[in-house]
Scaffold this motif. Structure first.
Motif, PDB file in Angstrom:
ATOM      1  N   PRO A  72       0.845  -1.199   0.000  1.00 26.59           N
ATOM      2  CA  PRO A  72       0.000   0.000   0.000  1.00 26.59           C
ATOM      3  C   PRO A  72       0.879   1.248   0.000  1.00 26.59           C
ATOM      4  CG  PRO A  72      -0.584  -1.487   1.788  1.00 26.59           C
ATOM      5  CD  PRO A  72       0.701  -1.997   1.201  1.00 26.59           C
ATOM      6  N   ARG A  73       0.661   2.128  -0.932  1.00 30.66           N
ATOM      7  CA  ARG A  73       1.460   3.349  -0.997  1.00 30.66           C
ATOM      8  C   ARG A  73       0.617   4.509  -0.504  1.00 30.66           C
ATOM      9  NH1 ARG A  73       4.933   2.484  -6.600  1.00 30.66           N
ATOM     10  NH2 ARG A  73       5.632   0.413  -6.035  1.00 30.66           N
ATOM     11  N   LEU A  74       0.467   4.563   0.811  1.00 28.94           N
ATOM     12  CA  LEU A  74      -0.310   5.649   1.395  1.00 28.94           C
ATOM     13  C   LEU A  74       0.608   6.832   1.651  1.00 28.94           C
ATOM     14  CD1 LEU A  74      -2.435   3.556   3.928  1.00 28.94           C
ATOM     15  CD2 LEU A  74      -3.026   4.237   1.595  1.00 28.94           C
ATOM     16  N   LEU A  75       0.064   8.028   1.561  1.00 25.58           N
ATOM     17  CA  LEU A  75       0.848   9.220   1.860  1.00 25.58           C
ATOM     18  C   LEU A  75       1.040   9.289   3.371  1.00 25.58           C
ATOM     19  CD1 LEU A  75      -1.129  11.734  -0.404  1.00 25.58           C
ATOM     20  CD2 LEU A  75       1.022  10.574  -0.954  1.00 25.58           C
ATOM     21  N   LEU A  81      -8.282   9.075   6.134  1.00 19.56           N
ATOM     22  CA  LEU A  81      -9.403   9.542   5.312  1.00 19.56           C
ATOM     23  C   LEU A  81      -8.921  10.438   4.174  1.00 19.56           C
ATOM     24  CD1 LEU A  81     -12.538   9.366   5.140  1.00 19.56           C
ATOM     25  CD2 LEU A  81     -12.596  11.577   6.309  1.00 19.56           C
ATOM     26  N   GLU A  82      -7.953  11.292   4.480  1.00 14.58           N
ATOM     27  CA  GLU A  82      -7.410  12.189   3.452  1.00 14.58           C
ATOM     28  C   GLU A  82      -6.730  11.410   2.335  1.00 14.58           C
ATOM     29  OE1 GLU A  82      -5.907  16.254   5.351  1.00 14.58           O
ATOM     30  OE2 GLU A  82      -5.047  14.496   6.322  1.00 14.58           O
ATOM     31  N   ASN A  83      -6.127  10.274   2.688  1.00 21.36           N
ATOM     32  CA  ASN A  83      -5.494   9.453   1.666  1.00 21.36           C
ATOM     33  C   ASN A  83      -6.491   8.992   0.604  1.00 21.36           C
ATOM     34  OD1 ASN A  83      -2.550   8.225   1.593  1.00 21.36           O
ATOM     35  ND2 ASN A  83      -2.965   8.934   3.684  1.00 21.36           N
ATOM     36  N   ILE A  84      -7.730   8.778   1.016  1.00 23.27           N
ATOM     37  CA  ILE A  84      -8.753   8.361   0.055  1.00 23.27           C
ATOM     38  C   ILE A  84      -9.319   9.577  -0.666  1.00 23.27           C
ATOM     39  CG2 ILE A  84     -10.934   7.100  -0.195  1.00 23.27           C
ATOM     40  CD1 ILE A  84     -10.254   5.630   2.397  1.00 23.27           C
ATOM     41  N   ALA A  98     -16.134  14.560  -2.157  1.00 22.29           N
ATOM     42  CA  ALA A  98     -14.967  13.687  -2.001  1.00 22.29           C
ATOM     43  C   ALA A  98     -14.912  13.130  -0.587  1.00 22.29           C
ATOM     44  CB  ALA A  98     -13.689  14.461  -2.323  1.00 22.29           C
ATOM     45  N   ARG A  99     -15.188  13.982   0.392  1.00 18.95           N
ATOM     46  CA  ARG A  99     -15.164  13.525   1.778  1.00 18.95           C
ATOM     47  C   ARG A  99     -16.222  12.465   2.020  1.00 18.95           C
ATOM     48  NH1 ARG A  99     -12.800  16.275   6.789  1.00 18.95           N
ATOM     49  NH2 ARG A  99     -11.177  15.885   5.276  1.00 18.95           N
ATOM     50  N   GLN A 100     -17.403  12.692   1.471  1.00 20.74           N
ATOM     51  CA  GLN A 100     -18.504  11.751   1.658  1.00 20.74           C
ATOM     52  C   GLN A 100     -18.172  10.399   1.017  1.00 20.74           C
ATOM     53  OE1 GLN A 100     -22.183  12.892  -0.210  1.00 20.74           O
ATOM     54  NE2 GLN A 100     -23.424  11.820   1.317  1.00 20.74           N
ATOM     55  N   ARG A 101     -17.621  10.454  -0.190  1.00 19.14           N
ATOM     56  CA  ARG A 101     -17.294   9.196  -0.858  1.00 19.14           C
ATOM     57  C   ARG A 101     -16.156   8.478  -0.129  1.00 19.14           C
ATOM     58  NH1 ARG A 101     -16.197   8.353  -7.141  1.00 19.14           N
ATOM     59  NH2 ARG A 101     -18.151   9.482  -7.355  1.00 19.14           N
ATOM     60  N   ALA A 102     -15.190   9.234   0.350  1.00 17.09           N
ATOM     61  CA  ALA A 102     -14.073   8.638   1.079  1.00 17.09           C
ATOM     62  C   ALA A 102     -14.583   7.937   2.340  1.00 17.09           C
ATOM     63  CB  ALA A 102     -13.041   9.703   1.425  1.00 17.09           C
ATOM     64  N   VAL A 130      -7.170   0.048   3.195  1.00 21.96           N
ATOM     65  CA  VAL A 130      -7.312   1.481   2.872  1.00 21.96           C
ATOM     66  C   VAL A 130      -6.958   1.709   1.403  1.00 21.96           C
ATOM     67  CG1 VAL A 130      -6.423   3.807   3.302  1.00 21.96           C
ATOM     68  CG2 VAL A 130      -6.903   2.274   5.226  1.00 21.96           C
ATOM     69  N   SER A 131      -5.920   1.036   0.937  1.00 27.19           N
ATOM     70  CA  SER A 131      -5.538   1.246  -0.453  1.00 27.19           C
ATOM     71  C   SER A 131      -6.592   0.670  -1.405  1.00 27.19           C
ATOM     72  CB  SER A 131      -4.112   0.759  -0.707  1.00 27.19           C
ATOM     73  OG  SER A 131      -4.077  -0.448  -1.377  1.00 27.19           O
ATOM     74  N   LEU A 132      -7.285  -0.381  -0.989  1.00 25.10           N
ATOM     75  CA  LEU A 132      -8.424  -0.872  -1.776  1.00 25.10           C
ATOM     76  C   LEU A 132      -9.572   0.136  -1.762  1.00 25.10           C
ATOM     77  CD1 LEU A 132      -8.524  -4.664  -0.802  1.00 25.10           C
ATOM     78  CD2 LEU A 132      -8.278  -3.740  -3.128  1.00 25.10           C
ATOM     79  N   ALA A 133      -9.852   0.692  -0.579  1.00 31.29           N
ATOM     80  CA  ALA A 133     -10.929   1.693  -0.476  1.00 31.29           C
ATOM     81  C   ALA A 133     -10.639   2.881  -1.389  1.00 31.29           C
ATOM     82  CB  ALA A 133     -11.067   2.160   0.980  1.00 31.29           C
ATOM     83  N   ARG A 134      -9.376   3.310  -1.385  1.00 25.76           N
ATOM     84  CA  ARG A 134      -8.977   4.441  -2.225  1.00 25.76           C
ATOM     85  C   ARG A 134      -9.198   4.121  -3.707  1.00 25.76           C
ATOM     86  NH1 ARG A 134      -2.813   6.327  -1.674  1.00 25.76           N
ATOM     87  NH2 ARG A 134      -2.543   4.169  -2.334  1.00 25.76           N
ATOM     88  N   ALA A 135      -8.881   2.887  -4.090  1.00 26.45           N
ATOM     89  CA  ALA A 135      -9.065   2.496  -5.491  1.00 26.45           C
ATOM     90  C   ALA A 135     -10.546   2.396  -5.853  1.00 26.45           C
ATOM     91  CB  ALA A 135      -8.371   1.158  -5.745  1.00 26.45           C
ATOM     92  N   PHE A 136     -11.343   1.750  -4.994  1.00 26.77           N
ATOM     93  CA  PHE A 136     -12.767   1.603  -5.293  1.00 26.77           C
ATOM     94  C   PHE A 136     -13.438   2.969  -5.396  1.00 26.77           C
ATOM     95  CE2 PHE A 136     -12.749  -2.738  -2.899  1.00 26.77           C
ATOM     96  CZ  PHE A 136     -12.152  -3.343  -3.994  1.00 26.77           C
ATOM     97  N   ALA A 137     -13.034   3.901  -4.522  1.00 25.81           N
ATOM     98  CA  ALA A 137     -13.642   5.239  -4.504  1.00 25.81           C
ATOM     99  C   ALA A 137     -13.449   5.957  -5.832  1.00 25.81           C
ATOM    100  CB  ALA A 137     -13.038   6.063  -3.366  1.00 25.81           C
TER     101      ALA A 137
END
Ligand code: ADP
Ligand code: ADP
Length: 213
Positions: A72-75, A81-84, A98-102, A130-137
């Motif tokens: 996972p390449r999170l910042l 939450l901001e990462n997503i 964006a916040r709601q979707r994240a 989290v990295s999956l959530a970021r991708a799905f979003a």
């Protein structure tokens, strides 16, 4: 559609993929097997536009590919939450949406309570979710997953695979997923290919059974 026609890929003098042909339509889901070092990640990089064929032809009509790396390449300096949220804003969504979707996707992977945590506070498996959530979003039209469940226990692997399946069915995205758990992910993909010393084998030889869904 993604089409690779007799594609080879070399890094300098190292031949990584040889004579690979692949066709992937919207909504189609293909699993990729093969030993470490065979060239699976390189195949995903080609599909993501992060590498170019050395030989052969590649045509990619997908407009919005998203690649999830195994690590996972999170910042590290942004909260979970901001990462997503940040890639969604970068893609043009307004802050509230964006916040709601994240939040929705963080909740969907079962990590709502980590919204304000820092990535370094997460376990490897949590970071992977989290990295999956970021991708799905991001609502990719081509989702490229490189062993996305490797740090998860079997129960979570099954749950995340099911979440992924529901998501790509809803969005109509195509899926290319590298996996070492074909039996567990029989529902996630419709067919399996195998990368074996740089060549793509159809169908994969080492598969116990393939899903028909
Ligand atoms: P052609 O060389 O006839 O133009 P392709 O280059 O598209 O065909 O594909 C070569 C071979 O790769 C096909 O005959 C098929 O066996 C295999 N192949 C490619 N994509 C897929 C796929 N999505 N599912 C199964 N097999 C595939
Ligand atoms: P897999 O995902 O199946 O483990 P990879 O696609 O990561 O395989 O790597 C295939 C081969 O290509 C390996 O031998 C690897 O060392 C080599 N390779 C991958 N990326 C590079 C690169 N950027 N430069 C040189 N060699 C590379």
């Amino acid at each position: 559609m993604l089409e690779l026609h007799h594609v080879s890929l070399s890094y300098g003098r190292t031949a990584v993929l040889q004579d690979v042909s692949l066709r992937l339509e919207p909504g189609q889901r293909i699993g990729v097997l093969g030993p470490s070092g065979a060239g699976k990640s390189s195949l995903l990089k080609l599909a993501a536009g992060l590498a170019q064929p050395t030989q052969g032809r590649l045509r990619n009509a997908f407009r919005h590919p998203v690649l999830v790396f195994q690590e996972p390449r999170l910042l590290p300096w942004r909260r979970v939450l901001e990462n997503i949220e940040i890639p969604l804003r970068a893609a043009g969504m307004d802050t509230a949406a964006a916040r709601q979707r994240a939040r929705h996707w963080l909740d969907a992977v079962g990590l709502a309570e980590t919204a304000l945590s820092w990535p370094r506070e997460l376990s490897g498996g949590m970071a992977q979710r989290v990295s999956l959530a970021r991708a799905f979003a991001l609502h990719a039209d081509l989702l490229l997953l490189d062993e996305p469940f490797s740090a998860l226990d079997p129960v979570l692997r099954a749950a995340m695979a099911e979440l992924c399946l529901t998501h790509v069915r809803e969005t109509g995205a195509a899926l290319l997923c590298i996996s070492h758990h074909p039996a567990e992910q029989a529902r996630l993909v419709q067919s399996w290919a195998q990368v074996s010393t740089g060549r793509l084998v159809w169908p994969a030889a080492e598969i116990p059974h393939c899903a028909t869904a």
